[in-house]
Design a protein around this motif. Structure first.
Motif, mmCIF file in Angstrom:
data_model
loop_
_atom_site.group_PDB
_atom_site.id
_atom_site.type_symbol
_atom_site.label_atom_id
_atom_site.label_comp_id
_atom_site.label_asym_id
_atom_site.label_seq_id
_atom_site.Cartn_x
_atom_site.Cartn_y
_atom_site.Cartn_z
ATOM 1 N N SER B 2 0.892 -1.212 0.056
ATOM 2 C CA SER B 2 0.053 -0.037 0.021
ATOM 3 C C SER B 2 0.807 1.340 -0.162
ATOM 4 O O SER B 2 0.464 2.325 -0.404
ATOM 5 N N TRP B 5 1.870 2.125 -3.589
ATOM 6 C CA TRP B 5 0.449 2.535 -4.100
ATOM 7 C C TRP B 5 0.439 4.091 -3.929
ATOM 8 O O TRP B 5 0.051 4.905 -4.965
ATOM 9 N N ARG B 9 0.520 7.061 -6.535
ATOM 10 C CA ARG B 9 -0.678 7.697 -6.486
ATOM 11 C C ARG B 9 -0.067 9.270 -6.563
ATOM 12 O O ARG B 9 -0.492 10.172 -7.249
#
Lengths: 114, 203
Positions: B2, B5, B9
């Motif tokens: 995560s 990620w 992003r």
């Protein structure tokens, strides 16, 4: 200048997330004041440094922002925690507690064991 | 996972931030103004004079311009932004003097064209390997008359056969004769063509 501590790298994000968790949606100024007050005014925080940190958290999806109206009828941009932000806060809190535990162990181990 | 990620992003949004500059600038200025107003009002309530209240708010912020600067650095990718800026500037300068731009473009085009042509020749002559299995091991054999009058004589078929049978230094031998011409006609109505060819006997 003074003996107030600077904000350590990386801890500002944690303070922001924790503040938003405790107080709910809040504008940048409110977050800055809250961080200062919570630290018992031991921390010297340039309010301006807060905004890049907020932006970073928003880009990472930890918080969301929305324009709203403050208690005294001023337009302000409000930030609130997202689900990803809540998870991030949990994780970072855990990491910090672990780091503290480790450091505490080192400090209590000053006497050589025989 | 995560974490990756998240930074992915963030990077993507920063990349997008390069594009929507003016709106986001205006939005942050509005946010800063609202911040200062909230702070000044708090200070007034605490009993400061208006000037002192404003001064204090600005000092605590750490400077409007510095804050904007830091915010911009985080919002997009400053390196990329500078690069785009340079490109735009360069492009404008080129448009400003079409004459010299044209001359430069033609010079570059000719230069690139000439180099490409040269390279095409060099490649087909020197670099491209011959279409054989082991092109670096190819050897051409000739017959030479004893009086040195005909150093590169064609070899007769029978002699070739003897070479082939009796020599052991070559993995294979083939014979060919140059300069034959053939008429080739297409199978489905294409025009016939005359081609030069070599006769070659492998085995």
């Amino acid at each position: 200048m003074s003996d107030k501590a600077d904000v350590w790298q990386g801890t500002l994000a944690l303070m922001i997330l924790k503040t938003l968790e405790t107080l709910g949606p809040l504008h940048g100024y409110g977050i800055a004041r809250r961080i200062e007050q919570t630290s018992g005014d031991l921390l010297s925080l340039n309010y301006g440094t807060l905004y890049p940190a907020l932006l970073k958290l928003e880009q990472e999806g930890c918080i969301e922002s929305e324009w709203g109206v403050s208690d005294n009828n001023r337009k302000a941009k409000y930030y609130k925690l997202t689900r990803a932000g809540r998870k991030q806060l949990e994780r970072e809190t855990r990491d910090w507690q672990q780091a503290q535990t480790i450091l505490a162990k080192f400090q209590s181990a000053t006497e050589p064991s025989t | 996972m995560s974490h990756t990620w998240k930074s992915l992003r963030a990077s993507f949004l920063r990349l997008a931030g390069v594009l929507r500059k003016p709106q986001r600038d205006a939005e942050f200025i509005a946010e800063l103004e609202s911040h200062l107003q909230l702070h000044i009002e708090d200070n007034l309530r605490a009993g400061m004079t208006p000037e002192a209240a404003r001064r204090d708010a600005l000092i605590k912020l750490g400077g409007i311009e510095q804050t904007k600067e830091r915010y911009r650095d985080r919002r997009s990718l400053p390196v990329l932004e500078a690069l785009l800026h340079d490109w735009r500037f360069g492009f404008r300068m080129l448009l400003k003097s079409p004459g010299s731009t044209g001359a430069v473009v033609i010079a570059l085009a000719l230069g690139i064209g000439a180099s490409t042509a040269m390279f095409t020749v060099v490649r087909s002559v020197l670099l491209k390997p011959l279409p054989f299995k082991d092109p670096t091991h190819l050897i051409r054999l000739y017959e030479q008359s004893p009086d040195d009058k005909f150093p590169y004589n064609n070899v007769a078929g029978g002699i070739f056969k003897a070479w082939k049978n009796q020599s052991h230094g070559f993995s294979d031998l083939a014979i060919y004769s140059n300069g034959a011409e053939y008429n080739l006609s297409g199978a489905s109505g294409q025009l016939p063509e005359k081609t030069r060819a070599t006769e070659r006997m492998a085995q």
